[in-house]
Design a protein around this motif. Structure first.
Motif, mmCIF file in Angstrom:
data_model
loop_
_atom_site.group_PDB
_atom_site.id
_atom_site.type_symbol
_atom_site.label_atom_id
_atom_site.label_comp_id
_atom_site.label_asym_id
_atom_site.label_seq_id
_atom_site.Cartn_x
_atom_site.Cartn_y
_atom_site.Cartn_z
ATOM 1 N N ALA A 118 -1.997 12.488 0.155
ATOM 2 C CA ALA A 118 -2.339 13.904 -0.032
ATOM 3 C C ALA A 118 -3.822 14.091 -0.318
ATOM 4 O O ALA A 118 -4.382 15.146 -0.027
ATOM 5 N N CYS A 119 -4.463 13.106 -0.909
ATOM 6 C CA CYS A 119 -5.858 13.280 -1.314
ATOM 7 C C CYS A 119 -6.827 12.835 -0.231
ATOM 8 O O CYS A 119 -7.887 13.419 -0.064
ATOM 9 N N THR A 179 7.408 25.526 6.410
ATOM 10 C CA THR A 179 7.020 24.628 5.330
ATOM 11 C C THR A 179 6.099 23.546 5.863
ATOM 12 O O THR A 179 6.032 23.301 7.066
ATOM 13 N N ARG A 180 5.383 22.925 4.957
ATOM 14 C CA ARG A 180 4.437 21.895 5.361
ATOM 15 C C ARG A 180 4.322 20.897 4.217
ATOM 16 O O ARG A 180 4.092 21.290 3.066
ATOM 17 N N TYR A 181 4.466 19.633 4.519
ATOM 18 C CA TYR A 181 4.369 18.602 3.496
ATOM 19 C C TYR A 181 2.905 18.303 3.213
ATOM 20 O O TYR A 181 2.114 18.097 4.125
ATOM 21 N N LEU A 182 2.549 18.330 1.939
ATOM 22 C CA LEU A 182 1.137 18.147 1.586
ATOM 23 C C LEU A 182 0.714 16.689 1.595
ATOM 24 O O LEU A 182 -0.464 16.378 1.703
ATOM 25 N N GLY A 183 1.670 15.806 1.447
ATOM 26 C CA GLY A 183 1.320 14.394 1.439
ATOM 27 C C GLY A 183 1.805 13.710 0.180
ATOM 28 O O GLY A 183 2.148 14.355 -0.807
ATOM 29 N N ALA A 184 1.808 12.407 0.262
ATOM 30 C CA ALA A 184 2.316 11.610 -0.851
ATOM 31 C C ALA A 184 1.186 11.252 -1.796
ATOM 32 O O ALA A 184 0.019 11.289 -1.428
ATOM 33 N N TYR A 185 1.513 10.931 -3.017
ATOM 34 C CA TYR A 185 0.497 10.451 -3.943
ATOM 35 C C TYR A 185 1.031 9.294 -4.765
ATOM 36 O O TYR A 185 2.218 9.177 -5.009
ATOM 37 N N LEU A 206 -7.082 13.386 -15.169
ATOM 38 C CA LEU A 206 -7.822 12.660 -14.131
ATOM 39 C C LEU A 206 -7.158 12.853 -12.777
ATOM 40 O O LEU A 206 -7.835 12.981 -11.755
ATOM 41 N N ILE A 207 -5.807 12.884 -12.771
ATOM 42 C CA ILE A 207 -5.096 13.105 -11.506
ATOM 43 C C ILE A 207 -5.466 14.479 -10.970
ATOM 44 O O ILE A 207 -5.744 14.650 -9.784
ATOM 45 N N GLY A 208 -5.520 15.471 -11.867
ATOM 46 C CA GLY A 208 -5.912 16.822 -11.457
ATOM 47 C C GLY A 208 -7.315 16.831 -10.880
ATOM 48 O O GLY A 208 -7.579 17.456 -9.853
ATOM 49 N N ALA A 209 -8.227 16.111 -11.524
ATOM 50 C CA ALA A 209 -9.606 16.048 -11.039
ATOM 51 C C ALA A 209 -9.662 15.383 -9.667
ATOM 52 O O ALA A 209 -10.463 15.766 -8.813
ATOM 53 N N MET A 210 -8.778 14.405 -9.457
ATOM 54 C CA MET A 210 -8.745 13.742 -8.152
ATOM 55 C C MET A 210 -8.259 14.722 -7.073
ATOM 56 O O MET A 210 -8.836 14.796 -5.997
ATOM 57 N N TRP A 211 -7.225 15.492 -7.400
ATOM 58 C CA TRP A 211 -6.685 16.459 -6.436
ATOM 59 C C TRP A 211 -7.726 17.518 -6.095
ATOM 60 O O TRP A 211 -7.876 17.913 -4.954
ATOM 61 N N ARG A 212 -8.433 17.986 -7.121
ATOM 62 C CA ARG A 212 -9.417 19.054 -6.887
ATOM 63 C C ARG A 212 -10.714 18.522 -6.311
ATOM 64 O O ARG A 212 -11.576 19.297 -5.943
ATOM 65 N N LYS A 213 -10.869 17.188 -6.298
ATOM 66 C CA LYS A 213 -12.112 16.548 -5.866
ATOM 67 C C LYS A 213 -13.296 17.028 -6.704
ATOM 68 O O LYS A 213 -14.354 17.365 -6.189
ATOM 69 N N ASP A 214 -13.096 17.072 -8.021
ATOM 70 C CA ASP A 214 -14.169 17.463 -8.944
ATOM 71 C C ASP A 214 -15.351 16.519 -8.825
ATOM 72 O O ASP A 214 -15.180 15.312 -8.687
ATOM 73 N N ASP A 215 -16.520 17.081 -8.910
ATOM 74 C CA ASP A 215 -17.715 16.263 -8.880
ATOM 75 C C ASP A 215 -17.986 15.715 -10.282
ATOM 76 O O ASP A 215 -18.060 16.459 -11.246
ATOM 77 N N PHE A 216 -18.141 14.420 -10.372
ATOM 78 C CA PHE A 216 -18.319 13.781 -11.665
ATOM 79 C C PHE A 216 -19.602 14.263 -12.354
ATOM 80 O O PHE A 216 -19.626 14.481 -13.555
#
Lengths: 163, 419
Positions: B277-278, B307-313, B379-389
């Motif tokens: 998904a990411c 519907t649409r599958y977003l992907g696995a994580y 951290l998982i949320g930050a990975m999904w949102r692609k937050d800039d470190f």
């Protein structure tokens, strides 16, 4: 679109960090005055002088229900998601997957516990404890629509485009 | 509509019960290779270790199927599919016709070709029948071959039962696909502290004994034991699909609606190959939450919803006795073959350890042991949102006292990462 059933509305702007909600929660569910037994977690940021109450938001697509190896995370009719203490083995999968890290560990049993909205009360005890500050309020079904909540959030200037 | 589901696992049941919720008239049949209602394979190690009873393993009771009007056919393994005639054939020779078919038969335990692997003292911990056999077995010393999540959980369970437990891992460190070496070494030390012997980088050459196991021979030593547990991983069951002419890669290939290359045949669960998904890469995470989400997508598409599958994580936890660890996203080893600016953030505090992988200033994975793991969801949320470190670091630095409470998730991330 209406929000799903009852839920707690959290306004961290109003939170003073008094932690009365934590005491109230521990008294209601464990009959003791010990913030460690509370389902509410008031996180303090000392450097910024901010306090944020973190409570289970009972996500519509709650990931904790899916990752629990014992299927102990159960959606109740009221909408809240609680841990079945009969089968929970304390593996903490729900803590690790939670986007806000809200499930807390019961220090006595090692099992997780989350907000059940005080199902047998007219008002959750934490909301009653926060009546003065109104950082925690109860939104009942139909009381708040998503657009209304959005407008209210925009008025407080707390709304951010990203969160 | 006549819906036939192959496999009585998590994915198969999720499809059946989700379709029933939306379609009262559909004729739903589940073909199960086993003889019990749906159970959760994730619970099996805890059943083995006596932490829960046999009834707690089940997700459904036989009554659930009758009240929802779902036909559950026990002990019928599907041997072939005829997509032209729209029928499936079971190993008993019976033919069942379908309008829509769902492949949810999951994966098969990978059995390594070791001499003596068919000894009756060799068990596995993936299916209920096998686990019950292992639970009923009386032994005192066990060797667990493979140290994936199931292997480590089985080792803990056997230790709880009073066995002397040895874990043999072929790779350089335990839980090789989930954790990097520094994390795995710490977990290994913790395992050894609980009295479990861990041998990494060793290959099992032979299982000795006739009628019962007497020893396991590795390339470095001989371990005397009376029980062997094989936990060398799960391979997706693609043979059935391949013979039916369905496109397969490592698993059965599906689109975003969980349809296979053959019309009216869906696939979900451990047997499919999906996308991350990411990152959008082709990926296979044989994990329960992915199976549930894929099944929900398949069920919605079967009843005609958009519907649409977003992907696995990837998200997994390793838990034994009082040690808690969790991992998500990519390991450092998985990022080794990607070009980019990479960085690893490590934090250590007594027995707690945090390791976060950054790629081009975005979080792509992380591992944690102990209290640091409690904030892993952020951290998982930050990975999904692609937050800039760098942006997180700037927010932590510049947020004034008493202001801008909406930055709290970033502040919390900053605290977690030790900024």
């Amino acid at each position: 679109m209406k929000l799903r059933r009852d839920h707690l509305s959290i306004d961290p702007e109003k939170c003073t960090g008094c932690r009365r909600c934590m005491i109230a929660c521990a008294m209601k569910h464990h009959n003791r005055i010990d913030p460690d037994f509370s389902c509410v977690d008031v996180i303090g940021f000392a450097a910024q002088d901010l306090d944020v109450p973190v409570i289970c938001l009972a996500c519509e697509t709650a990931p904790c229900i899916k990752v629990c190896p014992m299927n102990a995370r159960i959606r109740q009719a009221s909408g809240s998601v609680v841990t079945d203490t009969d089968v929970c083995i304390g593996c903490r999968a729900c803590v690790y997957i939670c986007p806000v890290g809200s499930p807390r560990i019961n220090p006595a049993t090692g099992q997780t516990m989350t907000c059940d909205l005080c199902a047998d009360e007219t008002e959750p005890w934490c909301v009653a404890a926060c009546r003065q500050e109104r950082a925690l309020t109860l939104c009942t079904d139909g009381a708040a629509s998503k657009p209304a909540a959005r407008r209210a959030a925009a008025r407080t200037l707390a709304g951010s485009p990203r969160y | 509509m006549k819906l036939v589901i192959i496999g009585n696992g998590i994915a198969g049941n999720q499809v059946a019960f989700d379709v029933r919720k939306k379609d009262r008239d559909a004729h739903i049949t589940i073909l199960s290779a086993e003889t019990v209602p749906e159970y959760d394979p994730c619970s099996l190690p805890y059943f083995l270790g006596g932490e829960c009873g046999r009834t707690d393993v089940f997700r459904k009771t036989p009554e659930d199927y009758t009240t929802h009007n779902i036909d559950l056919v026990y002990d019928s393994r599907v041997v072939s599919i005829d997509p032209e005639a729209k029928t499936v054939t079971t190993h008993g020779g019976g033919q069942i016709s379908y309008d829509k078919l769902v492949l949810a038969h999951g994966g098969d335990l990978f059995i390594p070709p070791i001499p003596g692997i068919d000894n009756p003292g060799v068990f596995s911990c993936k299916q209920l029948a096998e686990t019950e056999k292992l639970a009923a077995h009386n032994g005192s010393s066990a060797v667990v071959i493979g140290s994936g999540a199931i292997g480590i959980e089985a080792a803990e369970a056997l230790k709880r039962k009073g066995y002397a437990v040895h874990v043999v891992e072929l790779m350089d460190w335990i839980l090789p696909s989930l954790f990097d070496e520094p994390t795995a070494r710490r977990l290994e030390t913790a395992l050894k502290g609980y009295g479990i012997h861990v041998f990494t980088g060793e290959k099992v050459l032979e299982i000795k004994g006739t009628g019962e196991v007497s020893a396991v021979v590795t390339n470095l030593r001989t371990i005397a034991c009376d029980t062997v547990v094989v936990a060398t991983g799960v391979v997706p069951g693609t043979a059935l699909a391949r013979t039916a002419g369905i496109d397969t890669g490592r698993g059965i290939q599906v689109n975003r609606q969980m349809q296979t290359s053959v019309p009216d045949i869906y696939a979900c669960g451990d047997c499919v190959e999906t996308i991350d998904a990411c990152t959008g890469e082709t990926a296979m995470f044989q994990l329960k939450h992915n199976a549930i989400e894929q099944a929900q997508v398949a069920a919605r598409h079967i009843v005609g919803e958009k519907t649409r599958y977003l992907g696995a994580y990837a998200f997994a936890r390793a838990h034994f006795f009082s040690t808690h660890a969790a991992t998500f996203g990519k390991t450092q080893r998985a990022t080794d073959c990607i070009l980019g600016d990479k960085r690893v953030i490590e934090r250590e505090d007594k027995n707690n350890y945090l390791r976060v992988m950054l790629l081009n200033n975005q979080i792509v994975g992380g591992q944690a042991i102990g209290t640091f793991a409690d904030g892993l969801g952020l951290l998982i949320g930050a990975m999904w949102r692609k937050d800039d470190f760098m942006e997180i670091a700037a927010k932590v630095r510049t947020t004034p006292r008493g202001g801008a409470v909406h930055t709290w998730p970033m502040l919390r991330l900053g605290n977690l990462l030790g900024m």
